[in-house]
Design a protein around this motif. Structure first.
Motif, PDB file in Angstrom:
ATOM      1  N   ASP A  79      27.228  10.676  -7.057  1.00 59.33           N
ATOM      2  CA  ASP A  79      26.406  10.929  -8.246  1.00 59.33           C
ATOM      3  C   ASP A  79      27.247  11.409  -9.420  1.00 59.33           C
ATOM      4  OD1 ASP A  79      24.152  10.187  -6.866  1.00 59.33           O
ATOM      5  OD2 ASP A  79      23.535  12.242  -6.379  1.00 59.33           O
ATOM      6  N   THR A  80      28.268  12.214  -9.138  1.00 56.85           N
ATOM      7  CA  THR A  80      29.156  12.697 -10.192  1.00 56.85           C
ATOM      8  C   THR A  80      29.909  11.533 -10.825  1.00 56.85           C
ATOM      9  OG1 THR A  80      29.560  14.537  -8.650  1.00 56.85           O
ATOM     10  CG2 THR A  80      30.719  14.587 -10.738  1.00 56.85           C
ATOM     11  N   VAL A  81      30.403  10.636  -9.975  1.00 58.38           N
ATOM     12  CA  VAL A  81      31.101   9.448 -10.468  1.00 58.38           C
ATOM     13  C   VAL A  81      30.198   8.642 -11.381  1.00 58.38           C
ATOM     14  CG1 VAL A  81      32.122   7.242  -9.793  1.00 58.38           C
ATOM     15  CG2 VAL A  81      32.644   9.306  -8.482  1.00 58.38           C
TER      16      VAL A  81
ATOM     17  N   ALA B 190      36.887   9.384  -5.092  1.00 55.18           N
ATOM     18  CA  ALA B 190      35.946  10.467  -4.772  1.00 55.18           C
ATOM     19  C   ALA B 190      35.760  10.601  -3.264  1.00 55.18           C
ATOM     20  CB  ALA B 190      34.607  10.203  -5.451  1.00 55.18           C
ATOM     21  N   GLN B 191      35.762   9.489  -2.543  1.00 58.96           N
ATOM     22  CA  GLN B 191      35.594   9.535  -1.083  1.00 58.96           C
ATOM     23  C   GLN B 191      36.894   9.887  -0.369  1.00 58.96           C
ATOM     24  OE1 GLN B 191      33.996   5.693  -0.048  1.00 58.96           O
ATOM     25  NE2 GLN B 191      32.043   6.052  -1.098  1.00 58.96           N
ATOM     26  N   TRP B 192      38.016   9.571  -1.013  1.00 59.02           N
ATOM     27  CA  TRP B 192      39.339   9.796  -0.417  1.00 59.02           C
ATOM     28  C   TRP B 192      39.782  11.248  -0.501  1.00 59.02           C
ATOM     29  CZ3 TRP B 192      44.067  10.078  -3.636  1.00 59.02           C
ATOM     30  CH2 TRP B 192      45.255   9.973  -2.915  1.00 59.02           C
ATOM     31  N   CYS B 193      39.467  11.922  -1.604  1.00 55.52           N
ATOM     32  CA  CYS B 193      39.945  13.291  -1.822  1.00 55.52           C
ATOM     33  C   CYS B 193      39.635  14.252  -0.673  1.00 55.52           C
ATOM     34  CB  CYS B 193      39.378  13.838  -3.135  1.00 55.52           C
ATOM     35  SG  CYS B 193      40.213  13.211  -4.610  1.00 55.52           S
ATOM     36  N   PRO B 194      38.409  14.269  -0.142  1.00 46.70           N
ATOM     37  CA  PRO B 194      38.121  15.238   0.922  1.00 46.70           C
ATOM     38  C   PRO B 194      38.931  15.028   2.197  1.00 46.70           C
ATOM     39  CG  PRO B 194      36.087  14.410  -0.050  1.00 46.70           C
ATOM     40  CD  PRO B 194      37.206  13.552  -0.565  1.00 46.70           C
ATOM     41  N   THR B 195      39.562  13.869   2.349  1.00 46.74           N
ATOM     42  CA  THR B 195      40.335  13.593   3.561  1.00 46.74           C
ATOM     43  C   THR B 195      41.763  14.101   3.465  1.00 46.74           C
ATOM     44  OG1 THR B 195      41.233  11.424   2.860  1.00 46.74           O
ATOM     45  CG2 THR B 195      38.988  11.459   3.776  1.00 46.74           C
TER      46      THR B 195
ATOM     47  N   VAL C 144      35.258  12.906 -32.246  1.00 48.93           N
ATOM     48  CA  VAL C 144      35.816  12.825 -30.896  1.00 48.93           C
ATOM     49  C   VAL C 144      35.449  14.083 -30.105  1.00 48.93           C
ATOM     50  CG1 VAL C 144      37.935  12.581 -29.545  1.00 48.93           C
ATOM     51  CG2 VAL C 144      37.714  11.388 -31.734  1.00 48.93           C
ATOM     52  N   ALA C 145      35.524  15.243 -30.766  1.00 45.68           N
ATOM     53  CA  ALA C 145      35.155  16.501 -30.119  1.00 45.68           C
ATOM     54  C   ALA C 145      33.673  16.520 -29.760  1.00 45.68           C
ATOM     55  CB  ALA C 145      35.491  17.679 -31.030  1.00 45.68           C
ATOM     56  N   GLU C 146      32.837  15.970 -30.643  1.00 42.72           N
ATOM     57  CA  GLU C 146      31.405  15.922 -30.370  1.00 42.72           C
ATOM     58  C   GLU C 146      31.110  15.054 -29.152  1.00 42.72           C
ATOM     59  OE1 GLU C 146      27.201  14.749 -32.640  1.00 42.72           O
ATOM     60  OE2 GLU C 146      29.121  14.614 -33.702  1.00 42.72           O
ATOM     61  N   HIS C 147      31.832  13.943 -29.032  1.00 46.83           N
ATOM     62  CA  HIS C 147      31.655  13.102 -27.847  1.00 46.83           C
ATOM     63  C   HIS C 147      32.061  13.858 -26.581  1.00 46.83           C
ATOM     64  CE1 HIS C 147      33.010  10.249 -24.734  1.00 46.83           C
ATOM     65  NE2 HIS C 147      31.983   9.527 -25.146  1.00 46.83           N
ATOM     66  N   ALA C 148      33.176  14.605 -26.650  1.00 50.07           N
ATOM     67  CA  ALA C 148      33.624  15.371 -25.487  1.00 50.07           C
ATOM     68  C   ALA C 148      32.573  16.398 -25.072  1.00 50.07           C
ATOM     69  CB  ALA C 148      34.950  16.054 -25.788  1.00 50.07           C
ATOM     70  N   THR C 149      31.937  17.035 -26.061  1.00 44.73           N
ATOM     71  CA  THR C 149      30.868  17.992 -25.758  1.00 44.73           C
ATOM     72  C   THR C 149      29.720  17.294 -25.040  1.00 44.73           C
ATOM     73  OG1 THR C 149      31.428  19.350 -27.680  1.00 44.73           O
ATOM     74  CG2 THR C 149      29.213  19.616 -26.759  1.00 44.73           C
ATOM     75  N   GLY C 150      29.358  16.097 -25.505  1.00 45.93           N
ATOM     76  CA  GLY C 150      28.300  15.342 -24.845  1.00 45.93           C
ATOM     77  C   GLY C 150      28.670  14.946 -23.431  1.00 45.93           C
ATOM     78  N   LEU C 151      29.933  14.575 -23.234  1.00 44.97           N
ATOM     79  CA  LEU C 151      30.405  14.229 -21.899  1.00 44.97           C
ATOM     80  C   LEU C 151      30.289  15.415 -20.958  1.00 44.97           C
ATOM     81  CD1 LEU C 151      31.907  12.633 -19.712  1.00 44.97           C
ATOM     82  CD2 LEU C 151      34.044  13.139 -20.919  1.00 44.97           C
ATOM     83  N   HIS C 152      30.715  16.568 -21.415  1.00 48.17           N
ATOM     84  CA  HIS C 152      30.630  17.763 -20.568  1.00 48.17           C
ATOM     85  C   HIS C 152      29.177  18.125 -20.292  1.00 48.17           C
ATOM     86  CE1 HIS C 152      34.854  19.272 -20.211  1.00 48.17           C
ATOM     87  NE2 HIS C 152      35.011  18.344 -21.143  1.00 48.17           N
ATOM     88  N   THR C 153      28.299  17.919 -21.250  1.00 48.51           N
ATOM     89  CA  THR C 153      26.871  18.161 -21.028  1.00 48.51           C
ATOM     90  C   THR C 153      26.333  17.216 -19.967  1.00 48.51           C
ATOM     91  OG1 THR C 153      26.577  18.918 -23.307  1.00 48.51           O
ATOM     92  CG2 THR C 153      24.598  18.201 -22.129  1.00 48.51           C
ATOM     93  N   ALA C 154      26.784  15.972 -19.984  1.00 51.28           N
ATOM     94  CA  ALA C 154      26.340  14.996 -18.987  1.00 51.28           C
ATOM     95  C   ALA C 154      26.769  15.394 -17.576  1.00 51.28           C
ATOM     96  CB  ALA C 154      26.901  13.617 -19.328  1.00 51.28           C
ATOM     97  N   MET C 155      27.786  16.245 -17.487  1.00 48.29           N
ATOM     98  CA  MET C 155      28.283  16.687 -16.173  1.00 48.29           C
ATOM     99  C   MET C 155      27.750  18.060 -15.795  1.00 48.29           C
ATOM    100  SD  MET C 155      30.246  14.109 -15.358  1.00 48.29           S
ATOM    101  CE  MET C 155      31.474  14.629 -14.169  1.00 48.29           C
TER     102      MET C 155
END
Length: 448
Positions: free
Chosen positions: A321-323, A221-226, A383-394
């Motif tokens: 925070d995203t990480v 995450a810190q490396w990408c902007p460079t 598995v799809a329900e978990h993915a939905t929860g993950l996207h909600t967390a983001m």
């Protein structure tokens, strides 16, 4: 259907006939399709005849080559299968012409002898036409932008059954919409596009074990902007099953994979990658100079059909925070059932508007997130329900849209989210012009 058979040189398959199930099944075998018939076309004129037949008989139309971009169950539609449109012409001066059934794998093999490369996707076994019509966001996108920006011309059949030669000069509205609008305005039968003078790349992947996931993800995450625009990278939290083809150090373990493609020199690439090589002790270090034709090795996506569930989103940034949110939702010890959760850095050349505008939207998103879960069909809903929860967390970092090639599994909602309201309105307006019988609305542009 007998009438259709008399008008096409290809083959027509109805439910229950030998060949129907194979052609009607998409790459994601968990999706059950039920078209009224499949037309395995052998010429562009076959496509035109099939579209005219559909219009005359009140059938919706769907199109499939490799089956990766399915947007619906095709219920009752006429499925036009374009795999047999295999023309592949490579001009040594730096451009190519490919039929709708040609995959990037074929193009990469054909261009290698000339020191050329196509701007392919991370999985070269998808078709050039389907990938490019969805914009084409590949593993060199920060350096060279979207594949759709390099199109010279299309041959396409529109909803009125006309086979058209589509360029920025001859059909500017249609040329705008076919580059990014998927198959909402017509069926592409051939694509002409510019190639890259790029015989070699510095590319591959680093894999780290469970104990390094936290440190590597935060360092990335810190490396990408460079990074300069010559570098395109993604990071994937992975849980690969112990099965043939999976390297032993990765099988059955929670690992993190860093994918890296650098279009400059080997020395410069190694210098830019050095901070991530020292972020942990790699289980596998597979980053090296390679022929551009081997770019599919960077992601090594499975080629064989699988039962899968996928979900995609765009992010505004990928900060500390995203990480934290990502690792709490899908990191080691969370019980995440996802096969892979990938974060891909965007920006660079993608964020620049092309000289000839297109329907591809959301170019200013900073990152993309894509989740893939693979399981037996009865287990996929969980598995799809978990993915939905993950996207909600983001949610706090959601950009507010998706990209066409990554949103097909989300149906009409995914299609709509791939565009700004203004672009969606324009696509819908053009669909009224080029698809007067609304044949192509299946899973895509809202019915008018």
């Amino acid at each position: 259907m007998e009438t259709l058979r008399r008008h096409v040189s290809g083959s027509v398959f109805e439910p229950g006939e030998p060949g129907f199930a194979e052609l009607a099944t998409p790459w994601n075998v968990a999706v059950r399709t039920s078209p009224a018939a499949v037309v395995a076309v052998s010429t562009a004129q076959d496509v035109a005849e099939a579209v005219l037949f559909a219009a005359a008989n009140g059938l919706l139309v769907a199109v499939q080559a490799t089956g990766h971009g399915i947007a619906s169950d095709h219920d009752g539609a006429l499925l036009i299968h374009t795999r047999a449109l295999e023309e592949c012409t490579i001009n040594p001066e730096g451009w190519a012409r490919t039929g709708a059934g040609v995959t990037w794998k074929t193009v990469l093999a054909a261009t290698a002898a000339h020191g050329l490369a196509g701007l392919c996707g991370l999985a070269p076994n998808v078709s050039v036409a389907g990938y490019t019509s969805g914009g084409g966001i590949g593993p060199m996108v920060r350096t060279f932008g979207a594949a759709s920006d390099r199109v010279r011309a299309f041959d396409a059949v529109t909803g009125d059954g006309r086979l058209r030669r589509v360029t920025a000069e001859s059909e500017p509205e249609l040329f705008w919409g076919l580059r990014g609008g998927k198959s909402s305005l017509g069926i592409i039968t051939a694509t002409e596009f510019d190639l890259l003078q790029l015989p070699y790349i510095y590319a591959g992947a680093l894999f780290f074990d469970t104990g390094h996931v936290d440190a590597v993800t935060r360092a990335w995450a810190q490396w990408c902007p460079t990074l300069p625009a010559e570098a395109t990278t993604s990071l994937a939290l992975m849980q690969l099953p112990p099965m043939p083809g999976v390297p032993e150090p990765l099988a059955g373990k929670f690992t993190v994979a860093l994918r890296f493609v650098f279009t400059g020199s080997e020395d410069d690439g190694a210098r830019w990658l050095a901070p991530m090589r020292s972020a942990g002790v790699p289980l596998i270090d597979a980053v090296a100079m390679m022929p551009s034709s081997m770019i599919g090795m960077v992601h090594s996506d499975p080629e064989d059909p699988l039962p899968a569930t996928e979900r995609s989103a765009l992010l505004t940034d990928f900060s500390t925070d995203t990480v934290e949110a990502l690792l709490q939702a899908a990191g080691p010890g969370t019980g995440s059932p996802q096969l892979a959760v990938e974060i891909r850095q965007l920006g660079g050349a993608l964020s620049q508007e092309p000289d000839v505008a297109s329907a591809l939207c959301h170019r200013d998103a900073a990152f993309g997130m894509h989740t893939v879960g693979v399981a037996a069909p009865p287990e996929l809903p969980a598995v799809a329900e978990h993915a939905t929860g993950l996207h909600t967390a983001m949610n706090a970092w959601q950009f507010g849209g998706t990209l066409p090639n990554f949103s097909a599994a989300q149906g009409p909602e995914g299609f709509t989210s791939s565009y700004t309201p203004q672009v969606l309105d324009r696509l819908t307006e053009l669909a009224g012009k080029y698809d007067p019988n609304a044949l192509f609305r299946l899973g895509q542009v809202p019915a008018r």
